[in-house]
Design an enzyme around this catalytic site. Structure first.
Site, mmCIF file in Angstrom:
data_model
loop_
_atom_site.group_PDB
_atom_site.id
_atom_site.type_symbol
_atom_site.label_atom_id
_atom_site.label_comp_id
_atom_site.label_asym_id
_atom_site.label_seq_id
_atom_site.Cartn_x
_atom_site.Cartn_y
_atom_site.Cartn_z
ATOM 1 N N HIS A 1 -34.819 40.212 -10.075
ATOM 2 C CA HIS A 1 -34.670 41.392 -9.565
ATOM 3 C C HIS A 1 -33.755 41.879 -10.405
ATOM 4 O O HIS A 1 -33.933 43.162 -10.332
ATOM 5 C CB HIS A 1 -34.566 42.398 -8.168
ATOM 6 C CG HIS A 1 -33.959 41.986 -7.316
ATOM 7 N ND1 HIS A 1 -33.548 40.810 -6.068
ATOM 8 C CD2 HIS A 1 -32.769 42.167 -7.120
ATOM 9 C CE1 HIS A 1 -33.411 40.542 -5.277
ATOM 10 N NE2 HIS A 1 -32.395 41.920 -5.688
ATOM 11 N N HIS B 1 -24.309 49.618 -12.775
ATOM 12 C CA HIS B 1 -23.326 49.675 -10.823
ATOM 13 C C HIS B 1 -22.563 48.842 -10.743
ATOM 14 O O HIS B 1 -22.655 47.667 -10.934
ATOM 15 C CB HIS B 1 -24.777 49.412 -9.988
ATOM 16 C CG HIS B 1 -25.235 50.113 -10.089
ATOM 17 N ND1 HIS B 1 -27.227 50.681 -9.266
ATOM 18 C CD2 HIS B 1 -25.762 51.074 -10.455
ATOM 19 C CE1 HIS B 1 -28.335 52.250 -9.918
ATOM 20 N NE2 HIS B 1 -26.966 52.346 -9.830
ATOM 21 N N THR C 1 -30.642 51.208 -3.757
ATOM 22 C CA THR C 1 -31.906 51.197 -4.031
ATOM 23 C C THR C 1 -32.914 50.535 -4.255
ATOM 24 O O THR C 1 -34.096 50.265 -4.309
ATOM 25 C CB THR C 1 -32.110 51.340 -5.262
ATOM 26 O OG1 THR C 1 -31.783 50.409 -5.939
ATOM 27 C CG2 THR C 1 -30.360 52.669 -5.883
ATOM 28 N N THR C 2 -32.518 49.145 -3.596
ATOM 29 C CA THR C 2 -33.157 47.705 -3.457
ATOM 30 C C THR C 2 -33.190 47.761 -1.606
ATOM 31 O O THR C 2 -32.151 48.044 -0.700
ATOM 32 C CB THR C 2 -33.051 46.261 -3.749
ATOM 33 O OG1 THR C 2 -31.497 46.584 -3.236
ATOM 34 C CG2 THR C 2 -32.979 47.200 -5.517
HETATM 35 S S1 B30 Z 1 -27.484 49.594 -5.877
HETATM 36 O O1 B30 Z 1 -26.516 49.437 -5.976
HETATM 37 O O2 B30 Z 1 -28.236 50.376 -4.766
HETATM 38 N N1 B30 Z 1 -28.753 49.403 -6.845
HETATM 39 C C1 B30 Z 1 -26.824 45.514 -2.776
HETATM 40 C C2 B30 Z 1 -26.352 45.879 -3.957
HETATM 41 C C3 B30 Z 1 -26.399 47.566 -3.986
HETATM 42 C C4 B30 Z 1 -27.799 47.616 -4.606
HETATM 43 C C5 B30 Z 1 -28.672 47.630 -4.093
HETATM 44 C C6 B30 Z 1 -28.094 45.755 -3.039
HETATM 45 C C7 B30 Z 1 -27.331 44.816 -1.808
HETATM 46 O O3 B30 Z 1 -25.909 43.956 -1.627
HETATM 47 N N2 B30 Z 1 -27.782 44.562 -1.183
HETATM 48 C C8 B30 Z 1 -27.713 43.240 -0.203
HETATM 49 C C9 B30 Z 1 -28.047 41.696 -0.693
HETATM 50 N N3 B30 Z 1 -28.798 41.386 -1.505
HETATM 51 C C10 B30 Z 1 -28.318 40.648 -2.506
HETATM 52 C C11 B30 Z 1 -27.677 40.929 -3.631
HETATM 53 O O4 B30 Z 1 -26.888 40.647 -3.872
HETATM 54 O O5 B30 Z 1 -28.316 41.322 -4.289
HETATM 55 C C12 B30 Z 1 -30.076 40.777 -0.165
HETATM 56 C C13 B30 Z 1 -31.757 41.037 -1.454
HETATM 57 O O6 B30 Z 1 -31.972 41.397 -2.074
HETATM 58 O O7 B30 Z 1 -32.258 40.581 -1.056
HETATM 59 CU CU1 B30 Z 1 -30.960 41.773 -3.967
HETATM 60 ZN ZN ZN Z 2 -28.193 48.821 -8.351
#
Ligand code: B30
Ligand code: ZN
Length: 229
Positions: A62, A109, A193-194
């Site tokens: 993603h 980001h 945001t995810t």
């Molecule tokens: S954001 O900056 O709001 N777009 C994460 C960190 C920053 C943002 C969004 C998500 C994050 O660390 N999510 C949990 C970890 N992820 C793995 C990852 O590092 O990228 C688990 C996942 O989604 O299933 Cu993707």
């Molecule tokens: Zn992001």
């Protein structure tokens, strides 16, 4: 992991309510500049952002994400209650945050976690756990030379989820991805945001935008839709 959600198809955002905690302060948002309140929170302090890093760049299905290793980089100031360590940087295209209803081509980001929580996974369970600095890129005639090595590396990982390559040529100097004027930013409290969209993020969207050419965005734009889930 990208196993249970994506930006399109049957696992797209319409399916996220089941994955995201129903919340009161979800991100991203449209920043209405006329409604913003001028406040002096103090400057953001970018600690060791001028050091050179190695890292690997990963297609996580993603986003294009760069995990940095080397010297500790961190964020302070702007009324933050702690030191926030830089964990990773990644890109969204098109941008997620809008300003006055318009959406830019690209958003970077810088993801930091509150040092007091020890790691990012623990930190994202807390209201003040994460601090993300967002940089918006607006279309310009000229290429952004800083982005070129990252786009090159992105080509190498475009054909499969989980693909990773070391950024050997492109040593990352985070400072090079910051605009000149860091004094003006939009701040609000929101979420990742995810999925799971935890409401743990202190957002700082810098007001000054950086340039990117439509050729560069055109190249990178193709990728998410080639990602195989
Ligand atoms: S954001 O900056 O709001 N777009 C994460 C960190 C920053 C943002 C969004 C998500 C994050 O660390 N999510 C949990 C970890 N992820 C793995 C990852 O590092 O990228 C688990 C996942 O989604 O299933 Cu993707
Ligand atoms: Zn992001």
């Amino acid at each position: 992991a990208s196993d249970d959600w994506s930006y399109w198809g049957e696992h797209g955002p319409a399916h996220w309510p089941g994955l995201c905690i129903p919340g009161k302060k979800q991100s991203p948002i449209n920043i209405v500049t006329d409604d913003s309140v001028k406040t002096d929170l103090g400057a953001l302090k970018f600690i060791r952002y001028d050091s050179t890093f190695y890292g690997n760049i990963t297609n996580n299905g993603h986003s294009v994400q760069i995990q940095l290793y080397g010297a500790p980089i961190s964020l302070q100031g702007a009324n933050l209650p702690s030191t926030y360590n830089l964990e990773q940087i990644h890109f969204h295209w098109p941008a997620e945050h809008m300003v006055d209803g318009s959406r830019d081509a690209l958003e970077l980001h810088f993801v930091h976690y509150n040092n007091g929580y020890g790691n990012i996974t623990a930190a994202m369970q807390h209201e003040n756990g994460i601090a993300v600095v967002g940089i918006l890129f607006k279309l310009s005639e000229k290429d952004n030379v800083e982005l070129a090595p990252i786009l090159e590396a992105t080509e190498l990982i475009s054909n499969g989820v989980g693909k990773t390559t070391e950024l050997t040529k492109a040593k990352i100097i985070p400072y090079h991805f910051l605009p000149k004027d860091r004094s003006k930013y939009y701040h609000y409290e929101g979420s990742l945001t995810t999925p799971g969209c935890q409401e743990s993020v202190m957002w700082f969207i810098l007001a000054e935008k950086l340039p990117v050419s439509d050729k560069q965005v055109g190249i990178s734009c193709v990728y998410p839709f080639h990602f195989v889930n």
